[in-house]
Design an enzyme around this catalytic site. Structure first.
Site: not given
Length: 557
Positions: A307, A487
């Site tokens: 991430c 994201c």
């Protein structure tokens, strides 16, 4: 804490916490040995934390970190010397206790009979049959025969592993599938940003592994050790051998806390925190919610990391809290990024830059955190601008949120499955290994150039499942991966910039622009992150319900 007695002078245990050390001393142990490398698990306390507690309790303590399944004869010899010199009884631990038991078994091979070693370890709950085979075979673990065999073996019980197991069973219910993972707890890691922002409780991001393993799937609770792909075999901790028809590799990646000098000694103290660890995310919120003035630093290491937006998400949610509480003008925010851009897909950058301006944060590109002194509240960065001399920069802080450097797990990097950089080497479309045709990989550990996120694994699992079933049926791959990753950038409490993109940074929005424009902050995207995605993860993705994840068919050329 679960203490397992091997002999009168030696006991082992799975991973302990600093709070367990006093009880260990009360039980009469005089020394502790840690055989687990730091950074192996997301919920793992560092050796420094254990060492400090041990010294306070008056115990001897030693660190002999052993990579899972890589116990060498020299390691066993070193352990034997260590064991001889330490006051007895000795308490040793690793992730499950297996590595420590293996070291003891091998170190005692010249002193005790193999039947005596087997009897002592079996009474403690550890099967050292594979270790005994290694002893009698002169230090080699044979892989031509296995202790068990399955149609499909899945390495890793994280988001990717459990999802692909469920997707396989949804397509072919009769498959004999084994998931190999030693962890007791499964974590919803995308939720830790929200824990650090005071939105979620940490407990809501954890469930027992046993409750999530799909019905009918065998759970082998053991650490993965090594691969013998020429023999279709996996070697586990304790030298046990599991054979497979097809192998799926998805153990996640390794957080390399030790690469930053001084970090492990101060994590969770002195204003040093990270949302990349389950037990530290609440500390992030403690720091943010109590801060009224001072210097706050947020760091991002070189790529790849899981991430990629998480380091700046922590900055935005912190800045939003300070802004809402009227203290933002008293707090100096630095974002120190080892890379040269705020976000890798340019379409989302303008919206993010507006929030950087709103929180008056200073962007420091090409700044890589290399050392930290928590007690002195100082951090050192290497500034590595292109074609310029590396410069070492010192910064003071009151709070620092650290994103650790990341890499493939050690047992992957040294395996025949890895590319030159240490990642599992796959075809980026089919996710099949480039050299071993009965091996696939997905999630953070493979080398396809996509974002390492849970959302990516959600789309990859059906692709791998389709292609594995096709291979069982004697067909070529039928599904392909487009590199999707997502994201949700939490730019403020109540709004998210929902970045969705594929290979090459191509935008891949899941919703029409009139509903959610991913390039702009959205309240609906926040609702998705806070209320919708957690139950989708627990109740759909991990159960093979492929919501918005239908695999793309391979197109004929």
């Amino acid at each position: 804490m679960e203490t397992k007695k091997i002999s009168s002078g030696f006991s082992v245990s799975p991973q302990i916490n600093p709070a367990d050390v006093k009880e260990i001393a009360k039980l009469g142990f005089r020394a502790i040995v840690c055989n687990r490398p730091d950074g192996e698990g997301v919920d793992q306390p560092t050796f420094e934390e254990i060492s400090s507690a041990a010294k306070e309790a008056g115990l001897e303590v030693r660190y002999q970190p052993i990579v899972s399944g890589k116990v060498s004869d020299d390691d066993a010899k070193d352990f034997g010397c260590l064991f001889d010199e330490l006051p007895k009884p000795v308490f040793a631990y690793c992730r499950t206790g297996t590595r420590s038991t293996t070291l003891w078994s091998l170190s005692q091979a010249g002193l005790l009979g193999t039947s005596e070693i087997l009897r002592a370890t079996k009474a403690a709950g550890y099967d050292m049959g594979g270790v005994i085979r290694r002893i009698v075979n002169g230090g080699r673990t044979p892989t031509d025969q296995g202790d068990a065999k399955f149609d499909i073996v899945i390495i890793g019980g994280g988001a990717a592993g459990i999802s692909v197991a469920s997707s396989l069973l949804a397509r072919r219910s009769g498959l004999e599938i084994a998931v190999i993972d030693p962890a007791d707890i499964h974590y919803y890691q995308p939720g830790w940003t929200m824990v650090g922002g005071g939105v979620f409780d940490a407990s809501s991001t954890a469930q027992t592994m046993g409750s999530l393993i799909p019905k009918g799937v065998h759970w082998i609770k053991a650490a993965r050790a090594a691969f013998a792909p020429m023999d279709d075999a996996v070697i586990l901790d304790g030298c046990r051998v599991v054979k497979y028809g097809r192998l799926i590799v998805c153990p996640g990646l390794k957080l390399d806390w030790n690469r930053i000098d001084g970090l492990v000694e101060t994590l969770g103290r002195n204003g040093v925190t990270s949302n990349y660890r389950y037990d530290l995310a609440p500390y992030t919120w403690d720091l943010v919610s109590s801060m009224r003035e001072g210097k706050a630093i947020f760091t991002q290491p070189p790529m790849p990391i899981k991430c990629a937006g998480a380091p700046q998400k922590a900055m935005y949610l912190s800045g939003d809290h300070w802004s809402r509480n009227g203290v933002i003008h008293k707090i100096d925010i630095d974002f120190c990024n080892a890379g040269g851009v705020l976000f890798g897909v340019k379409d989302y950058v303008p919206a993010l830059e507006r929030y950087v301006t709103k929180y008056d944060a200073k962007l420091n590109f090409f700044h890589n955190l290399v050392a930290i002194d928590g007690a002195a509240k100082k951090a050192w960065f290497e500034e590595t601008k292109p074609d310029e001399k590396v410069e070492r920069i010192e910064k003071s802080f009151d709070m620092i949120h650290v994103c650790p450097p990341q890499m493939a797990p050690d047992f992957i990097r040294v395996s025949p499955l890895a590319d030159a950089a240490g990642w599992v080497d796959v075809d980026q479309a089919t996710l099949r290994h480039k050299s071993f045709t009965n091996v696939w990989s997905l999630g953070d550990v493979m080398n396809a150039p996509n974002a390492k996120t849970a959302a990516a694994a959600r789309k990859q699992a059906p692709v791998v499942a389709e292609n594995v079933v096709a291979d069982i049926d004697g067909k070529s791959p039928v599904a392909q991966c487009d590199g999707y990753g997502s994201c949700p950038l939490t730019v403020e409490r109540g709004r998210i910039v929902l970045a969705e993109f594929g290979y090459g940074g191509t935008l891949q929005p899941s919703f029409p622009k009139w509903l959610i424009d991913g390039t702009q902050p959205s309240r609906l995207a926040w609702l998705l992150k806070e209320k919708v995605l957690p139950p989708v993860y627990w109740k759909a993705m991990l159960r093979g319900k492929e919501w918005l994840a239908k695999p793309e068919k391979v197109t004929s050329s």
